[in-house]
Design an enzyme around this catalytic site. Structure first.
Site, mmCIF file in Angstrom:
data_model
loop_
_atom_site.group_PDB
_atom_site.id
_atom_site.type_symbol
_atom_site.label_atom_id
_atom_site.label_comp_id
_atom_site.label_asym_id
_atom_site.label_seq_id
_atom_site.Cartn_x
_atom_site.Cartn_y
_atom_site.Cartn_z
ATOM 1 N N ARG A 21 -10.788 0.310 14.897
ATOM 2 C CA ARG A 21 -10.810 0.979 13.602
ATOM 3 C C ARG A 21 -11.905 0.257 12.845
ATOM 4 O O ARG A 21 -13.022 0.167 13.332
ATOM 5 C CB ARG A 21 -9.425 0.839 12.964
ATOM 6 C CG ARG A 21 -9.041 1.945 12.040
ATOM 7 C CD ARG A 21 -7.543 1.943 11.720
ATOM 8 N NE ARG A 21 -7.095 0.745 11.013
ATOM 9 C CZ ARG A 21 -5.861 0.579 10.542
ATOM 10 N NH1 ARG A 21 -4.957 1.541 10.717
ATOM 11 N NH2 ARG A 21 -5.511 -0.519 9.915
ATOM 12 N N LYS A 23 0.841 -1.199 0.000
ATOM 13 C CA LYS A 23 0.000 0.000 0.000
ATOM 14 C C LYS A 23 0.873 1.245 0.000
ATOM 15 O O LYS A 23 2.064 1.176 0.338
ATOM 16 C CB LYS A 23 -0.901 -0.018 1.231
ATOM 17 C CG LYS A 23 -0.123 -0.030 2.537
ATOM 18 C CD LYS A 23 -0.993 -0.321 3.736
ATOM 19 C CE LYS A 23 -0.145 -0.351 4.991
ATOM 20 N NZ LYS A 23 -0.853 -0.897 6.133
ATOM 21 N N MET A 78 10.270 25.425 -0.556
ATOM 22 C CA MET A 78 9.441 24.405 -1.207
ATOM 23 C C MET A 78 10.290 23.417 -2.013
ATOM 24 O O MET A 78 10.095 22.210 -1.943
ATOM 25 C CB MET A 78 8.416 25.088 -2.127
ATOM 26 C CG MET A 78 7.442 24.104 -2.742
ATOM 27 S SD MET A 78 6.373 24.881 -3.945
ATOM 28 C CE MET A 78 5.349 25.904 -2.912
ATOM 29 N N TYR A 132 14.060 32.426 3.586
ATOM 30 C CA TYR A 132 12.801 33.110 3.917
ATOM 31 C C TYR A 132 12.716 33.528 5.383
ATOM 32 O O TYR A 132 13.224 32.822 6.258
ATOM 33 C CB TYR A 132 11.608 32.187 3.649
ATOM 34 C CG TYR A 132 11.255 32.052 2.185
ATOM 35 C CD1 TYR A 132 10.887 33.167 1.436
ATOM 36 C CD2 TYR A 132 11.277 30.805 1.581
ATOM 37 C CE1 TYR A 132 10.561 33.025 0.090
ATOM 38 C CE2 TYR A 132 10.943 30.659 0.240
ATOM 39 C CZ TYR A 132 10.586 31.776 -0.498
ATOM 40 O OH TYR A 132 10.264 31.635 -1.803
HETATM 41 C C1 LIG Z 1 -0.164 -1.698 6.994
HETATM 42 C C2 LIG Z 1 -0.744 -2.895 7.546
HETATM 43 C C3 LIG Z 1 0.079 -3.985 7.931
HETATM 44 C C4 LIG Z 1 1.572 -3.922 7.929
HETATM 45 O O1 LIG Z 1 2.043 -3.306 9.094
HETATM 46 P P1 LIG Z 1 3.604 -3.162 9.387
HETATM 47 O O2 LIG Z 1 3.695 -2.625 10.744
HETATM 48 O O3 LIG Z 1 4.123 -2.222 8.364
HETATM 49 O O4 LIG Z 1 4.188 -4.506 9.229
HETATM 50 C C5 LIG Z 1 -0.538 -5.146 8.311
HETATM 51 N N1 LIG Z 1 -1.892 -5.246 8.370
HETATM 52 C C6 LIG Z 1 -2.694 -4.220 8.031
HETATM 53 C C7 LIG Z 1 -4.161 -4.395 8.116
HETATM 54 C C8 LIG Z 1 -2.156 -3.010 7.617
HETATM 55 O O5 LIG Z 1 -2.957 -2.001 7.287
#
Ligand SMILES: *Cc1c(COP(=O)(O)O)cnc(C)c1O
Length: 822
Positions: free
Chosen positions: A591, A493, A766, A717
């Site tokens: 969550r 992701k 920037m 700046y």
């Molecule tokens: C991002 C995520 C992981 C991975 O977590 P890490 O700490 O990076 O290993 C595992 N499970 C879910 C549901 C996640 O969103």
């Protein structure tokens, strides 16, 4: 075909102490150990090696289909399935490979140099090669092939035509060097350097050293630095009476006594005394490690009797060793793999492999120069090259050089030839290459870096380098923590935690991970359109993306009934049934996910529903990285076990369970269930064992300009960077829009320039920021490391009071990612 490598199977069975089932007279002249590397099938002997996570026996059917008919195996094979196949059955296939290559070694009487040590093995090997090359026909280890498998494969390359061999040997555990020693049977040895790598597997440094020194058992001479007293004492203790000990030193009396080191314009002049005579070399590298590597080579050349002129010229011409294959973005949606300075046949298949890994959906083009000193006649040589290209389904070859051009008719694919790099460049139209993956690979003299820069996308000077070798190392480390049947989902992701999308997914697919996971559907679509076929889970499926997910075969996480029902209505319209889904349970993260009182309704709903197939049920830990939360984590795991059981027992089919993220994998080995989800660990960050992982990403830029600014002036700046003395200010092209956080302004942030940490001056802009170079040596164009191997991601994260995840994922997309494999 070269006769020294043609063996009959009955002979091999005898050498390795195995039983041959098949044709006694069947001949082979090639070895293969990697089912993914394609080789000329009909003459190849495949060794089914058994590793911690890979078993070569699993690929026999595959290889049989590709035409391989000779195998060395240690497990029962249903030979009825493979009618015309030959099997040599042994108890240990790695041992058999080693025995065969040790036997092969005995056919040759020319000198063999063996190199070991904690660092510098490959550089020393390549530099010896660069200097000796014009005078001898040399066989050497491809790349850094120095392991229990790499050494036999290297030694197998020895031919009668060669005059000199140079091999490197590396170990990580006790009792490994004896085996390598038997295979190499070196006549001369070089010990490069003693460091602490792999020390964890030994009682102490002395045992590690003793193991390494076993490599030299058959040597007549050994080159080493006697300034490390541990090395010097151990070598003397073991070998003083049997061998010529060639030591060099800056301090004590030695064979090669270094008497002066003078720096001059990026070069260093070394003077030394050898056999009472003063000698000089000029070295185009000035860092400490390069100097030591060079002196080891120097003493070796002197001992081999090379003339002073030859040595002097050799060192002046010495070139940096391209240790890595680099993947860069080219123009017109091309991907370039740079492998210049390597032209030998042995490592061509490594580069073609990377091409296969990354080149799905693209036309495959190879730009190749003449290959020198291969030990083969040109016809045989280019026939082999052509076979490799055909087997790897290469679409086009551009051959550069008179030798390769003279063999034009040997190539079956589309081909075009030029006699020199200049002629190719003069006629080059970069628009002639489109949507291709292009391997650029040539001998040093052809200077193919010019081709690469002509085809390259002109990148911003700020880049994120991604080390694919390190990533594979990390992947294997986490795999080693899993039970043999535990599946692995890898989180890609957020642009693979900032490191790239298809490049990383291609690598993971190639290494057979079971699942990939993305956050949103678009990320999954991107992977599918780039040829990724590994199953993909979408963690945050949004209503509007359901149809896209179905079109691209993406599997949603389902975290509540309303999402399930919306998805069902779309499935109904598509006429699909048994669509794979993954149920998320909320065991304490609060969550997304189902909680216990919702389970009955969920189960009843799904039980009579033909549209879904539950692939897995999972949950996420809220504090697996910290000991203070361990009770909480255990309670999450217990809830998960209980809730998932209710779901699993309600269905007749198998449903996988998973709850561990990276730190969970490291800290809760008993909760692996059927699968785990690896995230940040792949990218090089660990909660508990940072030293087991390799750094993957390095954010780098270069100094654009340097200027002196007077005392009491202000930089940048809002005039925040007030100078309390006259200062030398460097400007670097990285700003908050690149992901260099503005909170790093005014001395909070530091960057690494030529090995020195220097501070940010004034506010971060920037697109750029300013750094204080007053106290260090630096020039415009010098490289600047924002984070990387020597200045860790975690240190910046600490300064910003955040976590490495945020630093990685906020490197902006305009920063080009460059991938490399070592
Ligand atoms: C991002 C995520 C992981 C991975 O977590 P890490 O700490 O990076 O290993 C595992 N499970 C879910 C549901 C996640 O969103």
């Amino acid at each position: 075909m070269n006769s020294s490598k043609t063996y009959q199977l009955n002979h091999i069975a005898q050498i390795v102490g195995g039983t041959l089932i098949g044709d006694d007279d069947f001949q082979i002249d090639r070895l293969s150990i990697d089912s993914r590397t394609l080789v000329l099938a009909s003459k190849t002997l495949f060794f089914a090696l058994v590793g911690e996570r890979h078993n070569g026996h699993d690929y026999i059917q595959d290889l049989y289909d590709k035409g391989i008919r000779a195998f060395v195996v240690s497990e029962n094979i249903n030979q009825g399935l493979f009618g015309d196949c030959n099997f040599i059955v042994v108890t240990d296939t790695l041992n058999a490979l080693q025995k065969l290559c040790a036997h092969h070694r005995k056919n040759f009487t020319y000198p063999v140099i063996a190199i070991t040590g904690s660092n510098g093995k490959t550089i020393v090997k390549e530099w010896l090669y660069q200097v000796l090359n014009p005078h001898y026909r040399i066989v050497r280890s491809p790349k850094s092939y120095n392991s229990q498998v790499g050494v036999p494969i290297s030694v197998w390359q020895m031919n009668l035509e060669d005059e000199f061999a140079i091999f490197e040997a590396g170990i990580s555990k006790p009792c490994e060097m004896d085996k390598l020693e038997t295979i190499i049977q070196a006549t001369g040895g070089i010990f490069t350097h003693l460091g602490s790598a792999h020390l964890e597997n030994f009682d102490d440094t002395k045992s590690l050293l003793d193991e390494k020194l076993k490599l030299f058992a058959s040597c007549e001479w050994i080159v080493y630095c006697s300034d490390d007293i541990r090395v010097s004492d151990a070598i003397k203790e073991r070998y003083a009476h049997q061998k010529v000990l060639l030591n060099w030193s800056r301090n004590t009396d030695s064979k090669l006594q270094i008497i002066s080191e003078k720096l001059d314009k990026g070069k260093i002049e070394l003077k030394a005394v050898y056999n009472g005579e003063e000698k000089t070399i000029l070295l185009p590298f000035i860092d400490k490690a390069s100097i030591e590597n060079a002196i080891n080579c120097w003493l070796t050349f002197l001992h081999l009797g090379l003339s002073d002129e030859h040595i002097y010229k050799g060192f002046c011409d010495l070139e940096a060793v391209a240790m890595r294959l680099e993947i860069k973005e080219g123009q017109n949606n091309c991907l370039l793999i740079n492998d210049y300075y390597n032209s030998d046949l042995g490592s061509l298949s490594i580069a073609l492999d990377l091409m296969n890994q990354q080149g799905k959906e693209r036309k495959k083009t190879v730009i190749l120069s003449d290959i020198f000193q291969s030990g083969f006649e040109p016809r045989d040589l280019y026939e082999q090259v052509s076979e490799l290209l055909t087997l790897n389904e290469i679409d086009k070859i551009v051959g550069i050089g008179d030798n390769i051009a003279s063999q034009a008719k040997n190539f079956q694919c589309e081909s075009v030839f030029y006699s020199t790099t200049e002629i190719f460049l003069n006629t080059l139209d970069p628009n002639g290459f489109k949507n291709e993956i292009i391997l650029i690979r040539g001998a040093r003299d052809f200077r193919f870096e010019r081709i690469s820069s002509a085809l390259q996308y002109k990148a911003h000077r700020t880049i994120l380098e991604v080390n694919l070798t390190a990533m594979v190392h990390n992947l294997n480390y986490f795999r080693s923590l899993l039970q043999p049947n535990t599946k692995l989902m890898v989180m890609v992701k957020a642009f693979s935690y900032g490191s790239g999308s298809t490049e990383i997914a291609n690598l993971l697919q190639y290494h057979h991970v079971d699942y990939l996971a993305v956050a949103i559907a678009d990320e999954g679509v991107d992977l599918r359109t780039n040829g990724i076929s590994t199953p993909i889970v979408v963690m945050n499926p949004e209503l509007h993306s359901f149809e896209t997910m179905i079109d691209y075969n993406l599997e949603p996480e389902i975290y509540c009934l309303s999402v399930l029902k919306s998805f069902e209505s779309i499935l109904k319209r598509s006429g699909l049934k048994n669509y794979p889904i993954h149920l998320k349970l909320d065991t304490g993260m609060f969550r997304m996910g189902f909680v216990d009182h919702e389970l009955d309704e969920l189960i009843n709903y799904l039980k009579v529903n033909p549209y879904f197939h539950i692939r897995s049920v999972f949950s996420h830990l809220a504090g697996s990285d910290e000991e203070i939360h361990d009770d909480y984590t255990e309670s999450q795991i217990a809830k998960f076990e209980d809730w998932s059981k209710q779901i699993r027992t309600a269905f007749a089919y198998e449903i996988d369970r998973h709850i561990l993220n990276t730190s969970g994998i490291e800290r809760f080995p008993n909760a692996q269930f059927e699968m785990v989800r690896l995230g940040i660990g792949l990218y090089g960050v660990s909660a508990t064992k940072q030293n087991m992982l390799m750094n993957v990403s390095s954010l780098k830029t270069t100094i654009s300009q340097i200027k002196w600014v007077e005392k009491d002036q202000t930089v940048g700046y809002s005039r925040k960077g007030k100078l309390n003395k006259k200062s030398r200010i460097g400007i670097i092209p990285i700003g908050y829009a690149d992901g260099f956080n503005r909170k790093l302004s005014n001395g909070v942030g530091q960057v690494l320039v030529n090995g020195n940490l220097v501070s940010v001056v004034g506010n971060v802009c920037m697109d750029m920021c300013m750094i204080d170079l007053t106290d260090i040596e630096a020039e415009e164009g010098d490289s600047v490391i924002i984070f990387g191997d020597d200045y860790s991601l975690s240190r910046i994260a600490e300064k910003l009071d955040t976590i490495p995840y945020e630093i990685l994922t906020t490197v902006s997309r305009r920063v080009k990612r460059i991938y490399f494999q070592e």
